[in-house]
Design a protein around this motif. Structure first.
Motif, short mmCIF file in Angstrom:
data_model
loop_
_atom_site.label_atom_id
_atom_site.label_comp_id
_atom_site.label_asym_id
_atom_site.label_seq_id
_atom_site.Cartn_x
_atom_site.Cartn_y
_atom_site.Cartn_z
N UNK A 1 1.23 -1.68 0.65
CA UNK A 1 -0.35 0.25 0.00
C UNK A 1 1.41 1.21 0.25
N UNK A 2 1.08 2.13 -1.28
CA UNK A 2 1.44 3.00 -1.31
C UNK A 2 1.26 4.22 -0.04
N UNK A 3 1.90 5.29 0.34
CA UNK A 3 1.47 5.53 1.92
C UNK A 3 1.34 7.06 1.72
N UNK A 4 1.05 7.75 0.32
CA UNK A 4 0.60 8.97 -0.50
C UNK A 4 -1.09 8.75 0.43
N UNK A 5 -1.99 8.35 0.60
CA UNK A 5 -3.50 8.59 1.18
C UNK A 5 -3.31 8.40 2.34
N UNK A 6 -2.21 7.70 3.38
CA UNK A 6 -2.50 7.18 4.81
C UNK A 6 -3.43 6.29 5.52
N UNK A 7 -3.71 5.05 4.49
CA UNK A 7 -4.53 4.21 4.77
C UNK A 7 -3.71 3.10 5.08
N UNK A 8 -2.93 3.08 5.29
CA UNK A 8 -1.94 1.75 5.60
C UNK A 8 -2.58 0.90 6.52
N UNK A 9 -2.32 1.68 7.81
CA UNK A 9 -2.89 0.86 9.24
C UNK A 9 -4.37 1.57 9.33
N UNK A 10 -4.90 1.78 8.51
CA UNK A 10 -6.39 1.80 8.43
C UNK A 10 -7.36 0.93 7.70
N UNK A 51 -4.73 1.30 -5.51
CA UNK A 51 -5.58 1.91 -6.92
C UNK A 51 -5.41 3.65 -6.63
N UNK A 52 -6.35 3.82 -5.70
CA UNK A 52 -6.37 5.04 -5.63
C UNK A 52 -4.62 6.01 -4.74
N UNK A 53 -4.15 5.54 -4.07
CA UNK A 53 -3.22 5.72 -3.26
C UNK A 53 -1.36 5.74 -4.47
N UNK A 54 -1.95 4.63 -5.30
CA UNK A 54 -1.10 4.79 -6.23
C UNK A 54 -0.28 5.55 -6.96
N UNK A 55 -2.07 6.06 -7.71
CA UNK A 55 -2.60 7.38 -8.89
C UNK A 55 -1.69 8.65 -7.74
N UNK A 56 -2.27 8.95 -6.74
CA UNK A 56 -1.88 9.73 -6.34
C UNK A 56 0.17 9.53 -6.03
N UNK A 80 -15.15 22.63 -3.24
CA UNK A 80 -16.38 21.78 -3.38
C UNK A 80 -16.41 20.12 -3.55
N UNK A 81 -16.00 19.72 -5.07
CA UNK A 81 -15.24 18.89 -5.53
C UNK A 81 -14.04 18.50 -4.83
N UNK A 82 -13.14 19.06 -4.90
CA UNK A 82 -12.14 17.87 -4.26
C UNK A 82 -12.13 17.52 -3.11
N UNK A 83 -13.26 17.92 -1.87
CA UNK A 83 -13.47 17.60 -0.96
C UNK A 83 -14.14 16.30 -0.91
N UNK A 84 -15.13 16.69 -2.18
CA UNK A 84 -16.01 15.36 -2.85
C UNK A 84 -15.46 14.01 -3.02
N UNK A 85 -14.12 14.06 -3.72
CA UNK A 85 -13.64 13.66 -3.97
C UNK A 85 -12.87 12.30 -2.76
N UNK A 86 -12.01 13.54 -1.68
CA UNK A 86 -11.43 12.98 -0.80
C UNK A 86 -12.24 11.60 0.16
#
Length: 92
Positions: A1-10, A51-56, A80-86
């Protein structure tokens, strides 16, 4: 899991919760089938986050002119769009 979204531990916590749900009360003979069910439940979400983390990662590792264009495009995205996507990343 790439660390770019901070989702590995989650994702690890989500895995632990799903494993607990699937294996609680399992007899040894049931374990293989329950692990297949766990995999079927978790794989789509975990792969999507990966996939999202890899794109990021690819996006944020740009340098030079590509980074300048990226930054200009990001500034043009309505907040608003950026927040919705995140927010979509954390929906269960």
């Amino acid at each position: 899991m790439p660390p770019d979204l901070g989702q590995g531990a989650s994702q690890a916590f989500e895995d632990a919760a799903a494993l607990t749900r699937h294996l609680t009360g399992a007899e040894p003979v049931d374990v293989a089938q329950r692990l297949l069910c766990y995999d079927a439940e978790r794989r789509p979400r975990a792969n999507g986050i990966m996939r999202a983390a890899s794109r990021q990662s690819r996006l944020t590792s740009q340098t030079g002119a590509a980074a300048w264009v990226r930054d200009m495009l990001f500034r043009a995205v309505p907040s608003r769009l950026a927040v919705r996507q995140l927010a979509a990343l954390w929906r269960a």
